[in-house]
Design a protein around this motif. Structure first.
Motif, mmCIF file in Angstrom:
data_model
loop_
_atom_site.group_PDB
_atom_site.id
_atom_site.type_symbol
_atom_site.label_atom_id
_atom_site.label_comp_id
_atom_site.label_asym_id
_atom_site.label_seq_id
_atom_site.Cartn_x
_atom_site.Cartn_y
_atom_site.Cartn_z
ATOM 1 N N UNK A 43 1.791 -6.919 1.218
ATOM 2 C CA UNK A 43 0.255 -6.362 1.073
ATOM 3 C C UNK A 43 0.347 -6.132 -0.492
ATOM 4 N N UNK A 44 1.295 -5.194 -1.263
ATOM 5 C CA UNK A 44 1.054 -4.859 -2.312
ATOM 6 C C UNK A 44 1.067 -5.985 -3.289
ATOM 7 N N UNK A 45 1.938 -6.760 -2.891
ATOM 8 C CA UNK A 45 2.541 -7.885 -4.051
ATOM 9 C C UNK A 45 1.306 -8.894 -3.877
ATOM 10 N N UNK A 46 0.767 -9.080 -2.814
ATOM 11 C CA UNK A 46 -0.440 -10.128 -2.633
ATOM 12 C C UNK A 46 -1.611 -9.674 -3.448
ATOM 13 N N UNK A 47 -1.891 -8.345 -3.216
ATOM 14 C CA UNK A 47 -3.004 -7.854 -4.089
ATOM 15 C C UNK A 47 -2.606 -7.672 -5.569
ATOM 16 N N UNK A 48 -1.686 -7.471 -5.972
ATOM 17 C CA UNK A 48 -1.218 -7.401 -7.431
ATOM 18 C C UNK A 48 -1.318 -8.899 -8.061
ATOM 19 N N UNK A 49 -0.858 -9.911 -7.341
ATOM 20 C CA UNK A 49 -1.005 -11.301 -7.882
ATOM 21 C C UNK A 49 -2.558 -11.853 -7.936
#
Length: 65
Positions: A43-49
């Motif tokens: 979830x954190x990676x997706x929001x960062x992307x």
């Protein structure tokens, strides 16, 4: 009259309570399954992307090199 309090015992009880509260916070923070950690990481990676994909580039002037 006021209750008599043994300061040594009160100090020790406060230390025990603080230690229990810290342990509770650590259990909540670190006591997660591998799947939960992986889900949170995804979830954190997706929001960062998502945020990185919406950044606008500053226009460059021809005289700036």
């Amino acid at each position: 009259m006021a209750d008599i309090v043994n300061l040594r015992q009160a100090r020790k009880q406060k230390a025990r309570d603080d230690k229990a509260q810290t342990a509770s916070r650590n259990r909540a923070l670190h006591g997660r399954t591998k799947a939960e950690k992986e889900r949170d990481r995804l979830i954190a990676d997706k929001s960062e992307r998502f945020v990185a994909g919406h950044h606008r580039e500053k226009p460059t002037r021809p005289d700036d090199r």
